[in-house]
Design an enzyme around this catalytic site. Structure first.
Site, mmCIF file in Angstrom:
data_model
loop_
_atom_site.group_PDB
_atom_site.id
_atom_site.type_symbol
_atom_site.label_atom_id
_atom_site.label_comp_id
_atom_site.label_asym_id
_atom_site.label_seq_id
_atom_site.Cartn_x
_atom_site.Cartn_y
_atom_site.Cartn_z
ATOM 1 N N ASP A 196 -10.385 -20.751 -23.886
ATOM 2 C CA ASP A 196 -10.121 -19.398 -24.391
ATOM 3 C C ASP A 196 -11.336 -18.854 -25.154
ATOM 4 O O ASP A 196 -11.422 -17.658 -25.413
ATOM 5 C CB ASP A 196 -8.912 -19.425 -25.342
ATOM 6 N N GLN A 242 -0.998 -20.994 -25.968
ATOM 7 C CA GLN A 242 -0.589 -19.592 -25.814
ATOM 8 C C GLN A 242 -0.237 -18.987 -27.176
ATOM 9 O O GLN A 242 0.579 -19.536 -27.914
ATOM 10 C CB GLN A 242 0.625 -19.530 -24.873
ATOM 11 N N LYS A 278 -0.456 -18.567 -15.108
ATOM 12 C CA LYS A 278 -1.664 -19.372 -15.294
ATOM 13 C C LYS A 278 -1.545 -20.673 -14.513
ATOM 14 O O LYS A 278 -2.465 -21.076 -13.807
ATOM 15 C CB LYS A 278 -1.892 -19.668 -16.782
#
Ligand code: NDP
Length: 297
Positions: A122, A99, A55
């Site tokens: 997200d 995460q 990422k």
């Protein structure tokens, strides 16, 4: 029946990342804004470390700023919330991602809902989930967004198509179903209690498998000519090499004999997830500042 067309998510993701990079350059040139993405990793899960590294790398390649925060596995919920609070207040940060999974002493939902909704790239915050469910503009979860982009690219308008989503998680199945409903598909959400799942799946013009069970969906579950999107990422033993390999939730060999089009694993949905994360970060950078996204996204 001929082999299905391969939906090349890897190539599509490269194109999407290129478009995001162009949008970032335009945002910088026209508004002096460089989008920034903060990724928080708690603990040392090897798979999560790989995701976070990728990422960060792709964020920088797209011309954005990447901020990585690696915290020890012993981090308390209060410490993590304090970091999220500081990122919420940091104007250089447009997107925040924690995460998952987080260690047991931390409640994942509490962390997700502590992220400012306008920075929740997200798309997991209840506000963004609610906006998706009610058809309002918000940040959409990256993996289902990636699936939708692949579907629209391959099929054009989805209106009227029958879609079956296997899986009802908050991060894939449910938002996928909402997105397909928004495109005017007739949507069925199947899960572990669904009766006669193969018969349900066979009704689908669009079949999305997001289950986490290696090669569960076989060719006899697929309606001839259907478009099959395989979200699954499962690591299994490969007896031919003695090592492990990645397989999806769909048995590719048999499904490809029946489907009209299918995503492979790897190289299908997987690469779209990070590309959509970058897209969401660019979108967040615009929306947060009231900059119209036309010509940028
Ligand atoms: P979850 O474990 O959160 O959800 C799995 C869903 O599948 C549940 O709704 C469950 O039903 C359903 N399910 C489980 N077993 C069966 C069964 N035998 N028959 C029918 N339904 C079943 O998984 P996620 O949604 O997080 O992930 C799904 C897959 O997608 C995984 O392989 C994961 O690795 C992959 N993934 C891939 C991503 C990517 O970037 N490509 C990103 C995220 C996930 P119930 O609710 O009844 O328990």
């Amino acid at each position: 029946m001929a082999e299905a067309t391969l939906i090349d998510g890897k190539a599509f993701a490269v194109t999407l990342r290129g478009k995001v990079a162009e949008g970032v350059a335009k945002l910088k040139a026209d508004h002096g804004v460089t989008p920034g993405l903060a990724v928080v990793l708690v603990g040392e899960d090897p798979a999560s470390q790989v995701y976070v590294r990728n990422k960060g790398k792709q964020t920088v390649e797209a011309g954005m700023e990447s901020f990585e925060h690696k915290l020890p596995a012993t981090t308390s919920q209060a410490e993590l919330l304090a970091l999220i609070d500081s990122l919420n207040k940091d104007d250089k940060v447009d997107g925040i991602l924690c995460q998952l999974p987080v260690p047991d002493q931390i409640d994942g939902d509490t962390i997700i809902n502590a992220i400012a909704p306008e920075k929740d790239v997200d798309g997991f915050h209840v506000i963004n989930a609610g906006k998706l469910a009610t058809g309002q503009q918000g940040l959409v979860p990256c993996t289902p967004l990636g699936c939708l982009l692949l579907l629209k690219d391959h099929l054009g308008p989805l209106s009227g198509k029958s879609a079956v989503v296997i899986g009802r998680s908050n991060i894939v199945g449910k938002p996928m179903a909402q997105l397909l409903l928004k495109e005017s598909c007739t949507v069925t959400v199947a899960h572990s209690r669904t009766k006669d799942l193969p018969a349900v799946a066979r009704e689908a013009d669009i079949l999305v498998a997001a289950v986490g069970r290696p090669e569960m969906v076989t060719g006899d579950w697929v309606k001839p000519g259907a478009t099959v999107i395989d979200v699954g990422i499962n690591r299994v033993d490969n007896p031919e090499t003695g090592k492990t390999k990645l397989v999806g939730d769909v048995d590719f060999a048999s499904a490809a004999q029946v489907a009209g089009a299918i995503t492979p694993v790897p190289g299908g949905v997987g690469p779209m997830t990070i590309a959509c994360l970058l897209r969401n970060t660019l979108e967040a950078a615009c929306l947060r500042r009231g900059i119209p996204t036309d010509g940028i996204l």
